[in-house]
Write an enzyme that holds these catalytic residues in place. Structure first.
Site, PDB file in Angstrom:
ATOM      1  CE  LYS A 156       0.408  -6.341 -15.509  1.00 18.38           C
ATOM      2  NZ  LYS A 156       1.464  -7.317 -15.836  1.00 18.38           N
ATOM      3  NE  ARG A 203       4.198   1.608  -1.429  1.00 14.12           N
ATOM      4  CZ  ARG A 203       5.279   0.897  -1.174  1.00 14.12           C
ATOM      5  NH1 ARG A 203       6.335   1.033  -1.945  1.00 14.12           N
ATOM      6  NH2 ARG A 203       5.329   0.080  -0.151  1.00 14.12           N
ATOM      7  CD  GLU A 249       5.916 -16.381 -19.134  1.00 11.56           C
ATOM      8  OE1 GLU A 249       4.940 -16.667 -19.839  1.00 11.56           O
ATOM      9  OE2 GLU A 249       6.102 -15.244 -18.671  1.00 11.56           O
ATOM     10  CG  ASN A 275       2.819  -0.784   3.168  1.00 13.70           C
ATOM     11  OD1 ASN A 275       2.219  -1.749   2.721  1.00 13.70           O
ATOM     12  ND2 ASN A 275       4.065  -0.492   2.838  1.00 13.70           N
ATOM     13  N   GLY A 276       1.429  -2.996   5.367  1.00 12.84           N
ATOM     14  CA  GLY A 276       2.046  -4.189   5.957  1.00 12.84           C
ATOM     15  C   GLY A 276       0.973  -5.144   6.442  1.00 12.84           C
ATOM     16  CG  HIS A 334       7.847 -35.037 -33.818  1.00 13.83           C
ATOM     17  ND1 HIS A 334       7.840 -36.289 -34.397  1.00 13.83           N
ATOM     18  CD2 HIS A 334       8.120 -35.239 -32.510  1.00 13.83           C
ATOM     19  CE1 HIS A 334       8.077 -37.207 -33.474  1.00 13.83           C
ATOM     20  NE2 HIS A 334       8.257 -36.599 -32.315  1.00 13.83           N
ATOM     21  CB  CYS A 394      -0.856   0.052   1.257  1.00 16.62           C
ATOM     22  SG  CYS A 394      -1.918  -1.387   1.456  1.00 16.62           S
ATOM     23  CD  GLU A 409       4.443  -9.615 -23.064  1.00 17.49           C
ATOM     24  OE1 GLU A 409       5.091 -10.513 -22.476  1.00 17.49           O
ATOM     25  OE2 GLU A 409       3.405  -9.116 -22.596  1.00 17.49           O
ATOM     26  CE  LYS A 467       6.563 -12.424 -20.304  1.00 17.10           C
ATOM     27  NZ  LYS A 467       5.483 -12.662 -19.376  1.00 17.10           N
ATOM     28  CD1 TRP A 480      -2.660  -3.751  -5.143  1.00 19.25           C
ATOM     29  CD2 TRP A 480      -2.094  -5.407  -3.760  1.00 19.25           C
ATOM     30  NE1 TRP A 480      -2.611  -4.901  -5.875  1.00 19.25           N
ATOM     31  CE2 TRP A 480      -2.268  -5.921  -5.061  1.00 19.25           C
ATOM     32  CE3 TRP A 480      -1.754  -6.265  -2.721  1.00 19.25           C
ATOM     33  CZ2 TRP A 480      -2.105  -7.270  -5.335  1.00 19.25           C
ATOM     34  CZ3 TRP A 480      -1.581  -7.598  -2.993  1.00 19.25           C
ATOM     35  CH2 TRP A 480      -1.757  -8.086  -4.299  1.00 19.25           C
TER      36      TRP A 480
HETATM   37  O1  M6R Z   1      -4.504 -10.834 -16.116  1.00 20.45           O
HETATM   38  P1  M6R Z   1      -4.264 -12.198 -16.721  1.00 20.45           P
HETATM   39  O2  M6R Z   1      -3.268 -12.981 -15.984  1.00 20.45           O
HETATM   40  O3  M6R Z   1      -5.538 -12.964 -16.914  1.00 20.45           O
HETATM   41  O4  M6R Z   1      -3.683 -11.891 -18.158  1.00 20.45           O
HETATM   42  C1  M6R Z   1      -3.507 -12.913 -19.091  1.00 20.45           C
HETATM   43  C2  M6R Z   1      -2.590 -12.485 -20.210  1.00 20.45           C
HETATM   44  O5  M6R Z   1      -3.138 -11.408 -20.912  1.00 20.45           O
HETATM   45  C3  M6R Z   1      -1.215 -12.069 -19.668  1.00 20.45           C
HETATM   46  O6  M6R Z   1      -0.663 -13.092 -18.899  1.00 20.45           O
HETATM   47  C4  M6R Z   1      -0.251 -11.719 -20.789  1.00 20.45           C
HETATM   48  O7  M6R Z   1       0.013 -12.842 -21.555  1.00 20.45           O
HETATM   49  C5  M6R Z   1       1.020 -11.167 -20.185  1.00 20.45           C
HETATM   50  N1  M6R Z   1       0.898  -9.759 -20.012  1.00 20.45           N
HETATM   51  C6  M6R Z   1       2.242 -11.499 -20.966  1.00 20.45           C
HETATM   52  O8  M6R Z   1       3.385 -11.044 -20.322  1.00 20.45           O
END
Ligand code: M6R
Length: 604
Positions: free
Chosen positions: A599, A27, A479, A100-101, A502, A2, A486, A483, A74
């Site tokens: 996001k 935060r 993953e 906060n905590g 394959h 927070c 992306e 990353k 938060w």
């Molecule tokens: O909020 P979510 O975890 O449901 O989001 C799912 C995906 O949109 C998310 O994981 C996305 O693939 C990442 N931003 C990639 O780094």
């Protein structure tokens, strides 16, 4: 996590407090509130939602005064409601507190206070603090003594700021959560982090654990809890206010990668316990909570899908029938669902439309729903029968990093409860849980390694980047590739290592570095597959512990400490996060906000 702000000055505090809250919103942004006083009692305004909404609702004339505190929340204890928003008060409204905590002994303190007649209005752990201060005030203590005694009663981690009606003073204490004092010509600030007040001053004093400060318009006293004066010298921070939210880091993504030791510690806290080392206790899931479940289906997207696949593989390996589904495909490809099916939605934001739709479909077919999320009160949390919070703290970078590791760890803990209830085949997993407890420190050791940066630069300009793994190394390969593509905009793919031969092997050239993940489970097979690529000219990078046979064969090595095979992939993933970050940085990409992405994806 927070954000706290406090102000004692000679001018009106409200604008400074609101600016501070806006600067601290990274935060947490579940709810926000302020309390101000000018000698005629304490005036409070607080509500769920973002600081901008609070700002719109505020009547500055009502909140006139030179002393004030503010908070952006938060949620940890209690959903993000108006009642749970800070500041919290005692019954007389003469004491206001922001915190906060986590107060670990709040339940005991609360019931003792309730026996004495104190009435509580929120679900928070924080509310015990103003009531404790009130209790000591009623006993005849001065405001300062009452504050010190209340702090002395607390166990856990906290940064606390408090004020008592009609006193031109702020009291604050720090134990385990950050708190900093800012000094300007017209007064003083208290805050969780410097960005809160960087527009006004860059002269700061960082508090240490155990410090108590008393802030008056004419000066600040730094003391121990017992009241002994301590020497805390101001320093000047060389931060540009725009950058400061990222702390010492150039990007939120790098900051969040480095926050993983903390976020993992938060995910695990209180959940591995019991007399036997390795006993798992998850809130809402006592023994028998999963009795009757016959099959488990995971639904998730993107990085969360990779965490779900990790959890699914770990459970399958222990004899539990699970399957992981891309939420957007679930509608057309889900296996049968009935009331004995547990559908686990994994979603950082809790607002991903594809995942919500999959949940609604499963619910319509009678499934039991469980959400694993980072956001209290999110739609996915509200839709589910049960919720497990990963407690990773806000993640600002679009590329998910710390939430992936926390999701995977959460699913490993959940796996144990399910294995116990459904008589899975992995009975003794003490070694795993011992390694899990040490995971935050193990992550820290990887974060100090500079090899990923060097390799990112060495392989910059390659045609494509391949990531391969087997078992729990497979979701990590996926993953790693997600990353990489992306944030670098370079082509990258993740494969099950056995799949290379394959088809994808046709793509392999000296311009396609292959990153092979070794978890300690069937490593010989991964090495064979990796060598098949290396033979065709691909530079091979082994992600494995030093001393592993692959290190001698590979062209380069990304080191990870040797741990239980269930955790090794998570360590490899940290190296791959760093690799992607440094490649994107070298290419000058807008790392925190990659093109075309958001996001939280709230459309199908
Ligand atoms: O909020 P979510 O975890 O449901 O989001 C799912 C995906 O949109 C998310 O994981 C996305 O693939 C990442 N931003 C990639 O780094």
């Amino acid at each position: 996590m927070c954000g706290i702000i406090g102000r004692v000055g000679t001018d009106e505090a409200i604008d400074t407090l609101l600016t501070g809250l806006e600067n601290l919103e990274y935060r947490g942004y579940d709810s926000a509130g302020v309390a101000v006083q000018n000698g005629s009692g304490i005036k409070i305004q607080k509500q769920s939602g973002k600081v901008a909404e609070l700002k719109q609702a505020i009547d500055s004339d009502l909140l006139s005064g030179e002393v004030g505190i503010g908070h952006t929340r938060w949620s940890t204890h209690g959903p993000p409601t108006d009642e749970n928003a800070h500041p919290h008060t005692d019954s007389t409204r003469d004491v206001a507190v922001v915190h906060n905590g986590i107060i670990e002994n709040y339940a005991t303190l609360k019931s003792s206070l309730q026996e004495l007649g104190h009435e509580f209005e929120s679900d928070t752990d924080t509310e015990v603090i103003p009531h404790l201060i009130q209790y000591y005030l009623d006993e005849g203590a001065s405001a300062e003594t009452a504050f010190r005694r209340a702090i002395d009663d607390l166990e856990g981690s906290y940064a606390v700021a408090a004020m008592v009606a009609n006193e031109h003073v702020l009291y604050a204490a720090r134990q385990g959560s950050p708190l900093v004092v800012g000094l300007d010509d017209d007064g003083f600030f208290l805050a969780s982090d410097v960005p809160a007040f960087l527009e006004y001053t860059d002269d700061v004093v960082y508090l240490e654990d155990g410090d108590v400060v008393v802030v008056r318009p004419d000066g600040v006293e730094f003391t121990t809890l017992e009241g002994h004066a301590i020497d805390r010298q101001p320093e000047t921070v060389a931060w540009d206010p725009e950058q400061a939210g990222k702390g010492e880091y150039d990007h939120f993504m790098l900051k969040e990668i480095h926050e993983q030791p903390t976020s993992l510690a938060q995910a695990i806290e209180g959940r591995i316990q019991g007399d036997e080392p390795g006993e798992v206790a998850l809130e809402s899931f006592p023994p028998g909570a999963f009795d009757g479940i016959e099959r488990i289906q995971f639904v998730a997207c993107g990085t969360s899908y990779h965490a779900a696949l990790y959890g699914s593989i770990a459970m399958n390996q222990c004899g539990i029938q699970t399957s992981a589904h891309l939420a957007n495909e679930y509608g057309v490809s889900a296996p049968p669902v009935d009331e004995n099916t547990l559908v686990i939605a994994v979603t950082q934001s809790g607002e991903t439309a594809d995942t919500l739709n999959a949940m609604r479909r499963a619910e319509a077919d009678g499934a039991r729903l469980l959400t694993v999320t980072n956001v209290v009160g999110s739609t996915a949390a509200r839709l589910a029968d049960d919720v497990l919070l990963i407690r990773a703290g806000p993640e600002i970078g679009v590329a998910a990093t710390k939430t992936f590791s926390s999701q995977a760890v959460m699913l490993l803990l959940l796996a144990q409860c399910i294995i116990d209830d459904l008589d899975g085949t992995c009975e003794d997993r003490r070694a795993l849980y011992n390694d899990l407890s040490g995971l935050p420190d193990t992550f820290s050791s990887i974060l100090e390694d500079g090899t990923a940066k060097a390799l990112a630069e060495q392989y910059l300009g390659a045609e494509s980047y391949f990531f391969i793994g087997r078992g729990l190394g497979f979701p990590v390969a996926l993953e790693g590739a997600l990353k990489f593509k992306e944030i670098t905009y370079e082509h990258a793919e993740g494969f099950a290592s056995g799949e290379l031969k394959h088809g994808p092997l046709a793509l392999v050239t000296p311009e396609t570095p292959v990153f092979a993940i070794f978890t300690g489970d069937e490593d010989e097979k991964v090495l064979n597959n990796a060598e098949e690529a290396q033979t065709r000219g691909a530079p091979l990078v082994a992600v494995c512990p030093a001393g592993h046979r692959a290190v001698d064969i590979a062209d380069a090595h990304l080191d990870i400490p040797a741990v239980d095979p269930d955790l090794a992939g998570l360590l490899a993933n940290v190296q791959l996060q760093l690799l992607s970050y440094h490649a994107a940085d070298a290419l000058g990409r807008p790392i925190d906000k990659p093109r075309n992405l958001a996001k939280s994806v709230t459309v199908e």
